[in-house]
Design a protein around this motif. Structure first.
Motif, PDB file in Angstrom:
ATOM      1  N   ASN A   1      34.583  42.592  31.762  1.00 18.44           N
ATOM      2  CA  ASN A   1      35.487  42.140  32.828  1.00 18.44           C
ATOM      3  C   ASN A   1      36.872  42.744  32.666  1.00 18.44           C
ATOM      4  O   ASN A   1      37.517  43.132  33.647  1.00 18.44           O
ATOM      5  CB  ASN A   1      35.561  40.610  32.822  1.00 18.44           C
ATOM      6  N   ASP A   2      37.371  42.803  31.422  1.00 20.77           N
ATOM      7  CA  ASP A   2      38.687  43.411  31.155  1.00 20.77           C
ATOM      8  C   ASP A   2      38.688  44.878  31.542  1.00 20.77           C
ATOM      9  O   ASP A   2      39.637  45.389  32.145  1.00 20.77           O
ATOM     10  CB  ASP A   2      39.058  43.252  29.670  1.00 20.77           C
TER      11      ASP A   2
ATOM     12  N   ASP B   1      40.157  48.606  38.145  1.00 13.35           N
ATOM     13  CA  ASP B   1      40.613  48.217  39.481  1.00 13.35           C
ATOM     14  C   ASP B   1      42.123  48.399  39.606  1.00 13.35           C
ATOM     15  O   ASP B   1      42.621  48.853  40.644  1.00 13.35           O
ATOM     16  CB  ASP B   1      40.239  46.754  39.754  1.00 13.35           C
ATOM     17  N   ASP B   2      42.876  48.044  38.550  1.00 14.22           N
ATOM     18  CA  ASP B   2      44.332  48.221  38.576  1.00 14.22           C
ATOM     19  C   ASP B   2      44.697  49.690  38.695  1.00 14.22           C
ATOM     20  O   ASP B   2      45.603  50.066  39.448  1.00 14.22           O
ATOM     21  CB  ASP B   2      44.960  47.617  37.313  1.00 14.22           C
TER      22      ASP B   2
ATOM     23  N   SER C   1      38.658  45.151  35.255  1.00 14.22           N
ATOM     24  CA  SER C   1      39.967  44.800  35.789  1.00 14.22           C
ATOM     25  C   SER C   1      40.951  45.942  35.609  1.00 14.22           C
ATOM     26  O   SER C   1      41.728  46.263  36.500  1.00 14.22           O
ATOM     27  CB  SER C   1      40.479  43.531  35.109  1.00 14.22           C
TER      28      SER C   1
END
Length: 203
Positions: A184-185, A191-192, A188
């Motif tokens: 998930n990290d 995505d950033d 994320s």
């Protein structure tokens, strides 16, 4: 002069652009204002006002750069922490494999104990068919004590094996949760980065 790595380029870009609030444009405006201020024939009051504005803009850029550097250092520490957690997980997995191997050996030992107990039971039945003798009774008592000890050992082995199974299940659940957190990290972060790319292209 050595080649500049991608990390260095990204780090310098972050230091200039801050948190994406347009600090690079602010610096360009500051440079233009400074050039204009140096060549401006205006009154001292106007020059002082423009000078104060440039100081304010410069302070904002310095603040954003410091904040970005703190975030960068924090990310480095988080990466180091994840590496330590990963190494700890690897060590726990190795330890779990060793415990599983030990439990398998204990199971084999329990099977041998059970087989021996069955043989002792059969032998006791044969002995009981013979006439009672003092020596025979002593042997039977000794066999009975040994059977009790073996039964106690088997109970301890069974309890220990059950505990190891529960511990291993908890360990596997923890590993799966950590792997999901890491995924998930990573998602994320990706995505950033994807969101920042269009912003930089638009500038």
């Amino acid at each position: 002069m050595g080649a500049v790595t991608d990390d260095e380029v990204i780090r310098k870009r972050l230091l200039i652009d801050g948190d994406g609030a347009g600090d690079d444009r602010r610096i360009n405006v500051l440079l233009k204002s400074f050039t204009k201020w140096c060549n401006s024939p205006g009154t001292p009051e106007e020059g002082f006002t423009q000078y104060q504005r440039m100081l304010g803009t410069l302070a904002q850029c310095e603040f954003s750069m410091g904040k970005t550097l703190m975030v960068y250092d924090m990310n480095l520490r988080e990466m180091e922490n994840y590496e330590k957690i990963y190494a700890n997980i690897e060590q726990n997995i190795t330890s779990a494999h060793e415990k599983i191997s030990e439990c398998k050996k204990e199971i084999q030992r329990a099977k041998r104990i059970r087989k021996n107990r069955q043989e002792y039971d059969a032998l006791a039945k044969v002995i009981q068919q013979h006439p009672d003798r003092h020596e025979t009774l002593k042997q039977l008592e000794a066999l009975d004590k040994e059977l009790q000890q073996l039964s106690h050992i088997k109970e301890n082995v069974d309890a220990k094996l059950e505990l190891r199974k529960k511990q291993f299940h908890v360990l596997l659940s923890t590993i799966q949760e950590l792997q999901q957190t890491l995924e998930n990290d990573e998602k994320s972060d990706n995505d950033d980065n994807n969101q920042e790319s269009p912003t930089e292209n638009g500038e």
